[in-house]
Motif scaffolding. Structure first.
Motif, short mmCIF file in Angstrom:
data_model
loop_
_atom_site.label_atom_id
_atom_site.label_comp_id
_atom_site.label_asym_id
_atom_site.label_seq_id
_atom_site.Cartn_x
_atom_site.Cartn_y
_atom_site.Cartn_z
N ASN A 289 -1.79 47.42 -11.13
CA ASN A 289 -3.02 48.41 -11.04
C ASN A 289 -3.73 47.87 -12.09
OD1 ASN A 289 -3.42 51.87 -11.60
ND2 ASN A 289 -4.57 50.51 -10.78
N ILE B 103 -3.69 46.57 1.02
CA ILE B 103 -4.90 46.79 0.17
C ILE B 103 -4.52 47.28 -0.57
CG2 ILE B 103 -7.25 47.72 -0.50
CD1 ILE B 103 -8.11 46.58 2.52
N LYS C 285 -9.71 63.16 5.32
CA LYS C 285 -10.71 62.04 6.09
C LYS C 285 -9.96 60.88 7.22
CE LYS C 285 -14.50 59.43 3.34
NZ LYS C 285 -14.17 58.88 2.02
N MET D 123 -1.97 58.90 -7.71
CA MET D 123 -3.01 59.93 -7.30
C MET D 123 -2.12 60.82 -6.98
SD MET D 123 -4.31 58.13 -3.51
CE MET D 123 -5.53 58.30 -3.21
N LYS E 193 -13.21 52.63 5.48
CA LYS E 193 -13.95 54.11 5.50
C LYS E 193 -14.30 54.30 4.05
CE LYS E 193 -11.58 55.02 9.20
NZ LYS E 193 -8.69 55.66 9.57
N LEU E 194 -14.78 53.89 3.26
CA LEU E 194 -14.58 53.66 1.44
C LEU E 194 -15.97 53.47 1.84
CD1 LEU E 194 -11.60 54.13 -0.13
CD2 LEU E 194 -12.65 56.09 1.05
N LEU F 50 -11.39 53.17 -6.33
CA LEU F 50 -9.92 53.47 -6.07
C LEU F 50 -9.11 52.56 -6.72
CD1 LEU F 50 -8.50 54.83 -3.44
CD2 LEU F 50 -8.62 51.86 -2.34
N PRO F 51 -9.32 51.29 -7.38
CA PRO F 51 -7.83 51.42 -8.37
C PRO F 51 -7.27 52.65 -9.75
CG PRO F 51 -8.80 49.44 -8.35
CD PRO F 51 -9.59 50.68 -7.79
N PHE G 140 -7.83 42.11 -8.38
CA PHE G 140 -7.51 41.04 -7.44
C PHE G 140 -8.99 41.04 -6.66
CE2 PHE G 140 -3.21 41.86 -7.41
CZ PHE G 140 -2.74 40.49 -6.33
N ARG H 83 -14.79 45.96 -8.06
CA ARG H 83 -13.33 46.99 -7.72
C ARG H 83 -12.09 46.55 -9.36
NH1 ARG H 83 -10.20 46.71 -2.12
NH2 ARG H 83 -9.73 44.99 -2.52
N GLU I 39 -6.65 64.14 -4.64
CA GLU I 39 -7.29 63.08 -4.65
C GLU I 39 -6.45 62.28 -2.85
OE1 GLU I 39 -9.59 61.27 -5.20
OE2 GLU I 39 -9.49 62.11 -7.81
N ARG J 187 -2.83 47.00 6.85
CA ARG J 187 -3.62 46.01 5.72
C ARG J 187 -4.30 47.16 4.92
NH1 ARG J 187 -6.26 41.42 6.45
NH2 ARG J 187 -7.85 41.26 5.35
N VAL K 82 -8.37 55.41 -9.26
CA VAL K 82 -7.87 56.29 -8.58
C VAL K 82 -6.27 56.79 -9.02
CG1 VAL K 82 -6.97 57.95 -6.45
CG2 VAL K 82 -9.29 57.80 -6.81
N TYR K 83 -5.70 55.06 -8.03
CA TYR K 83 -3.96 54.79 -8.67
C TYR K 83 -3.45 55.37 -9.65
CZ TYR K 83 -3.96 54.72 -3.59
OH TYR K 83 -3.91 54.61 -2.45
N ALA L 236 -11.74 61.97 -12.59
CA ALA L 236 -13.22 61.67 -11.80
C ALA L 236 -14.30 61.40 -12.58
CB ALA L 236 -13.80 63.07 -11.19
N ASN M 50 -10.73 42.81 1.83
CA ASN M 50 -10.29 43.95 1.81
C ASN M 50 -11.18 45.01 0.79
OD1 ASN M 50 -8.09 42.08 3.11
ND2 ASN M 50 -7.33 41.47 0.81
N LEU M 51 -11.57 44.96 1.19
CA LEU M 51 -12.38 46.73 1.11
C LEU M 51 -11.92 47.40 1.89
CD1 LEU M 51 -15.92 45.67 0.41
CD2 LEU M 51 -13.71 45.93 -1.51
N LEU M 52 -11.61 48.68 1.89
CA LEU M 52 -11.53 50.23 2.51
C LEU M 52 -12.63 50.60 3.40
CD1 LEU M 52 -8.70 51.64 0.88
CD2 LEU M 52 -8.15 50.09 2.71
N GLU N 186 -16.78 54.32 -3.85
CA GLU N 186 -15.74 54.52 -3.52
C GLU N 186 -14.26 53.56 -3.83
OE1 GLU N 186 -16.25 58.66 -0.85
OE2 GLU N 186 -16.51 56.89 0.12
N ILE O 79 -3.73 46.54 -4.89
CA ILE O 79 -4.46 47.48 -6.26
C ILE O 79 -4.26 48.48 -7.10
CG2 ILE O 79 -6.47 46.98 -5.40
CD1 ILE O 79 -7.22 49.52 -5.09
N GLY O 80 -2.74 48.31 -6.58
CA GLY O 80 -2.22 49.47 -7.92
C GLY O 80 -1.00 50.83 -6.77
N ARG P 231 -14.10 58.15 -14.18
CA ARG P 231 -13.72 57.39 -13.38
C ARG P 231 -14.81 56.31 -12.23
NH1 ARG P 231 -9.84 60.12 -10.24
NH2 ARG P 231 -11.41 60.75 -8.20
N ASP Q 269 2.96 56.57 -3.78
CA ASP Q 269 2.39 56.79 -3.60
C ASP Q 269 1.44 56.75 -1.80
OD1 ASP Q 269 0.89 56.77 -6.00
OD2 ASP Q 269 1.01 55.31 -6.50
#
Lengths: 409, 268
Positions: free
Chosen positions: B85, A315, A12, A1, B100-101, B109-110, B90, B157, A5, A311, B112-113, B118, B96-98, B105, A319-320, B121, A325
């Motif tokens: 990643n 998450i 945010k 990351m 606020k996104l 996310l994966p 998964f 995702r 980002e 949590r 992004v990591y 961009a 298990n979504l975020l 988004e 996912i990595g 992606r 990070d």
């Protein structure tokens, strides 16, 4: 990351809870704002004092009998003889002597009087103080030789006594009442009032400053005493050495030790600067405590945030997201909190400095100054606090086990 | 396609204070490319432990785990994060979504990591969302989506970095039967298009949609059987429904349980 980002995501998060962010920043804001405000006023005051002292004459030394010396014998007082001795010194550019007195001055209505401080001047007083002469002439050597009753007044005094300040007041008389009766003095010159700002503040309580020949004043008071001898030196770097040489010379002349005190303008600047430094240092110490407390507040909130977002951390890890990070994300958040606090503090401190300067503008005109280095120091130190107090919560977040974090409710 | 997962003599021991609990006893099994495997078993059977190890969230105590011929059993945390990643997608029971996104988004996310630029992606995320039939809801936050839609975002995702294997842990557990059916339909389509999927479930009729069922009991494999005649999900409802079960996922869960009871027994 990458950094962009992380910044986006952290901003945010910080802005998603504005009230909390603001309260967390408060310690930092107060700390930075107070340091910036005090520093801007302090620097402004320093500049003001320097400029005032500069206008008094660069490289000026004032010699007087040491006031902390209680055993002053008659023979210790300075007279014309001392003036001559001092004027002989080769390192000196101008020499002047002053004898001060006081009187009351009759105003325009011929009934009301104002206090007046009389400055009897002798020698090259005009060259040392460099007043702005508006009309007429200054005190000259001949005035002292003949002990003439002439006076140089400033435009404010002229206004009060004659109701006007123009060339027509030259040659008019002013009435000074001393303990030797009322004396009429002829106005020889009018200068600009150097203390105009202070006079408007204090009104009539501020004495009129009237310059007359020293010998005239001495005779009025029946003395040959000199209150102060002022000199300017050729080489301002040599001020301390010249000052010491002059006081030594006077001690030898009078057969005394340490009876005479030389104050030079660089010393006065130093004294003023020391005072301001002490004050700035003191406020800064308090601000440092505020920053420390603010930093602890940030750490506290960051720890709460890490727990709340366990949590989310799970998450992200699943996912990595690597440890770094996660650590980076929370560190950035903490730095954003304190950095933003620092910037807000900077703005508030700047505004506060302006406000204080405006309040004081009636007395002295200070321009608050925030140097670039002060801005950098404020921003860097607030960001530094973010890192310092953010490392622990961020590391705690980074070390969370993904399975346990995912299970967290 | 070769062997994607190979597990050899895998043992997992949990230490709880002085007490040692052996959650897995010398398990052996492998998954070939393009398989669709259901792992079943009662709670405490070791299936979740297995899933955590397969997902590189946890390390085995003993034994080897080859993921695409690479032994990942004793890798360091950050190396495991990288494997999760790039190679693993998964899908969780609770999505298990975020929160606020947005959906988009979340899918990004994966990547992004993974450091995907961009523009690329975004395109990949849009592709993934199209695969799960959710192109019209990409700007929505998870709480503006129904359970089924959330799970579809989660699947998108998981697909982002084109993983070697999709791991789904009770993916229909929080969904009503209709949404569950849709999700199974998506998995079947993905599997048909080449994805390798391992799914933990305790619902027999969900497992019936897969091609092979591995049953765990007390930390060992009890049975490992192919599904002779996999049930086909009703795919017709995939694109247009979903909103139906929107804000009552939890109450629908109970209905889903009942429905399962009625339809169960399709396992070969």
């Amino acid at each position: 990351m990458n950094l962009v980002e992380s910044l986006k995501s952290s901003l945010k998060n910080v802005f998603s809870n504005k009230m909390r962010a603001l309260l967390t920043m408060l310690g930092i804001i107060i700390g930075i704002a107070s340091v910036i405000m005090i520093m801007s006023i302090g620097t402004g005051t320093q500049n003001y004092i320097s400029s005032q002292l500069d206008s008094m004459g660069v490289g000026r030394i004032n010699i007087s009998v040491a006031t902390n010396n209680r055993n002053i014998a008659r023979g210790d007082l300075m007279t014309a003889k001392d003036y001559k001795v001092i004027a002989e010194n080769e390192d000196i550019k101008y020499t002047a002597a002053v004898y001060s007195g006081s009187a009351t001055l009759k105003l325009e209505d011929n009934v009301t009087t104002n206090r007046a401080s009389l400055t009897g001047v002798y020698g090259q007083y005009k060259d040392i103080t460099a007043p702005t002469l508006l009309y007429g002439r200054y005190i000259v050597d001949n005035d002292n030789d003949m002990a003439t009753k002439v006076a140089v007044i400033n435009d404010t005094t002229a206004q009060k006594v004659f109701g006007k300040s123009d060339a027509s007041v030259i040659g008019e008389k002013i009435a000074l009442r001393t303990n030797r009766g009322t004396q009429k003095f002829t106005v020889a010159g009018v200068t600009e009032n150097a203390n105009a700002a202070m006079e408007t503040q204090y009104g009539d309580q501020f004495p009129e400053t009237i310059i007359i020949p020293m010998v005239t004043l001495q005779r009025l008071n029946g003395t040959d005493e000199i209150s102060q001898i002022s000199v300017t030196v050729n080489d301002t770097n040599q001020m301390d050495a010249v000052a010491a040489a002059l006081t030594d010379r006077l001690d030898r002349l009078h057969g005394t030790t340490g009876k005479y005190y030389a104050q030079n303008t660089s010393q006065m600047i130093e004294t003023a600067n020391n005072m301001i430094s002490v004050m700035t240092g003191f406020i800064s110490a308090i601000a440092a405590i505020s920053l420390l407390v603010g930093g602890i507040g940030v750490m506290n909130i960051m720890l709460v945030t890490v727990t709340e977002r366990t949590r989310e951390i799970g998450i992200r890890k699943s996912i990595g997201a690597k440890r770094r990070d996660i650590r980076f994300q929370f560190l950035i958040e903490s730095v954003i909190l304190t950095g933003l606090g620092g910037i807000l503090g900077l703005l508030i401190g700047w505004a506060g400095g302006k406000g204080v300067a405006t309040l004081m503008s009636a007395t002295i005109s200070i321009t608050p100054i925030i140097s670039f280095s002060a801005i950098m120091a404020a921003i860097l130190s607030s960001c530094g606090i973010g890192i310092l107090f953010g490392v622990f919560p961020a590391s705690k977040a980074a070390k969370l086990d993904p399975i346990e974090a995912l299970r967290y409710e | 396609m070769g062997v994607v997962i190979q597990i050899k003599d895998l043992v997992k021991i949990y230490k709880q204070g002085s007490l040692e609990v052996e959650a897995l006893h010398s398990v052996n099994f492998s998954v070939e490319g393009n398989e669709f495997v259901a792992i079943m078993g009662a709670s405490g059977s070791g299936k979740s432990t297995m899933m955590n190890i397969l997902g590189c969230l946890d390390r085995p105590t003993k034994g080897a785990y080859f993921l695409e011929n690479m032994d990942v059993s004793q890798l360091k945390d950050d190396k495991l994060a990288e494997i999760r990643n790039r190679k693993i997608g998964f899908v969780f029971q609770s999505f298990n979504l975020l929160p606020k996104l947005s959906a988009l988004e979340n899918v990004e996310l994966p990547m992004v990591y993974a450091g995907v630029p961009a523009g690329k992606r975004r395109q990949k995320a849009l592709d993934a969302l199209e695969k799960v039939g959710l192109t019209d809801r990409i700007k929505h936050k998870p709480n503006e989506l129904s359970g089924g839609q959330r799970q579809r975002v989660a699947i998108a995702r998981a697909l982002g970095n084109a993983p070697s294997i999709l791991l789904a842990d009770e993916p229909t557990g929080n969904l009503d039967s209709r949404s569950g059916e849709e999700i199974m339909g998506i998995f079947q389509t993905l599997n048909r298009d080449g994805s390798t999927i391992v799914m933990v479930t305790h619902e027999p009729d969900v497992a019936a949609h897969t091609k092979r069922i591995v049953t765990f009991k007390d930390g060992s494999i009890l049975s490992d059987k192919p599904v002779l005649n996999p049930m086909n999900a009703i795919i017709g409802s995939q694109a247009d429904s979903g909103e139906a079960g929107s804000d009552k996922t939890s109450s629908d869960e109970a209905e889903a349980e009942e429905a399962n009871g009625a339809e169960g027994g399709a396992i070969a």
